[in-house]
Design an enzyme around this catalytic site. Structure first.
Site, PDB file in Angstrom:
ATOM      1  CB  SER A 156      -1.010   0.165   1.346  1.00 50.21           C
ATOM      2  OG  SER A 156      -2.118   1.006   1.110  1.00 50.21           O
ATOM      3  CG  ASP A 251      -7.365  -2.662  -3.189  1.00 54.40           C
ATOM      4  OD1 ASP A 251      -7.938  -1.751  -3.107  1.00 54.40           O
ATOM      5  OD2 ASP A 251      -5.949  -3.074  -3.156  1.00 54.40           O
ATOM      6  CG  HIS A 281      -6.127  -1.750   0.757  1.00 50.64           C
ATOM      7  ND1 HIS A 281      -5.367  -2.068  -0.643  1.00 50.64           N
ATOM      8  CD2 HIS A 281      -5.276  -1.175   1.408  1.00 50.64           C
ATOM      9  CE1 HIS A 281      -4.049  -0.346  -0.014  1.00 50.64           C
ATOM     10  NE2 HIS A 281      -4.309  -0.723   1.334  1.00 50.64           N
TER      11      HIS A 281
END
Length: 315
Positions: A156, A251, A281
């Site tokens: 991320s 996601d 995610h």
């Protein structure tokens, strides 16, 4: 209808019981996660785990955690940047996954506790991340590592920082990075891709939550055009390290991760891409819910890294 792995459905059900993160301030969110009861997970076996403080700008220090696998060494290196939207997350968040990376790849993993926004907005997390990269390269021998086989990676926001330090290292003739492992990386702050529309609510990382993270990180709207925040907007992506790009099917960040992989390919960079089917995610650092899927992801990029080992030498 989204294709959801049964584990992902259970995870989202748990996530839906929490207060909306974007309705809270950063410190409250950190305290909320800190107060959550610890979850027992099976941890990968390693030879040694050690925390160290390293100097960064402004006479400050940040912590790094060094994971050394079993064996003789010197070992190839993996610098890991945790996720959390540059606002939350820490060494503990990424600990089980970093243990598993060290165990499964046979690399010394150095996890970086860069300073967080909003107290430390852009570019401080980037600067901390790059300083840590240089520290690992310069101190490789002291941590039983091989500086000529150094990989960066993260999930991320950590995937974003991995891509960005790769850009900076190229532009500043910094440490020679052998490969980058980008796990559902943030590559832009446009919030407008097809996957943002498809998964904008109900899939863990809501569109509004990603905007909440982004607004805490940036200083002004102009920052959203800065390549060190949005590497997808960089004009020149040539001569960057080979990349293994992982995205999750459900996601908001899926499409920008795939777009970055495509731009790297167009620039002549060796790229392998995988869309983890049925996943959402945040799966990569949730060993309690997704252990098999995390091991599967690591096994795949370990194979990619073994090809890097053959080119640059394992030791």
């Amino acid at each position: 209808m989204a294709n959801l792995d049964p584990q992902a459905k259970a995870y989202l059900e748990m996530f839906s019981q929490m207060p909306l993160i974007q309705s809270l301030d950063a410190q409250t969110v950190r305290e909320m996660f800190a107060l959550a009861p610890p979850v027992e997970v099976e941890l990968a076996q390693l030879a040694k785990i050690e925390d160290r403080m390293i100097p960064v700008a402004d006479d400050a220090e940040i912590k790094v955690r060094i994971y050394t696998p079993e064996g003789q060494g010197p070992f190839p290196l993996f610098v890991y940047y945790h996720g959390g939207g540059w606002v939350i997350g820490d060494l503990e968040t990424a600990d089980p996954s970093c243990r598993m990376i060290a165990n499964r790849t046979g690399r010394v993993v150095v996890s970086v506790d860069y300073r967080l926004a909003p107290e430390y907005k852009f570019p401080i997390p980037v600067e901390d991340s790059y300083v840590a990269l240089k520290w690992v390269s310069e101190n490789a021998v002291a941590i039983n590592g091989n500086a000529s086989n150094l990989v960066v990676g993260g999930d991320s926001a950590g995937g974003n920082l991995s891509a960005v330090v790769s850009l900076i290292a190229k532009e500043q003739n910094g440490p020679d990075i052998a490969a980058q492992v980008l796990i559902y990386p943030v590559t832009a702050l446009g919030y407008d891709t097809k996957s943002y529309q498809e998964f904008q609510t109900g899939f863990g990382l809501d569109r509004d939550l990603m905007i909440w993270f982004g607004n805490y990180y940036i200083n002004n709207d102009e920052d959203t055009k800065n390549k060190y925040i949005a590497p997808l907007l960089a004009e020149d992506l040539s001569n960057l390290p080979p990349a293994y790009v992982i995205t999750a099917e459900n996601d908001v960040l899926r499409d920008e991760g795939l777009a970055y992989a495509e731009r790297l390919k167009e620039a002549g960079v060796k790229v392998e891409t995988i869309i983890e089917s049925g996943l959402v995610h945040g799966y990569f650092t949730n060993m309690a819910v997704f252990p098999e899927r995390i091991i599967g992801s690591i096994s795949r990029f370990a194979k990619f890294l073994s090809e890097i080992d053959q080119k640059v030498g394992r030791v």
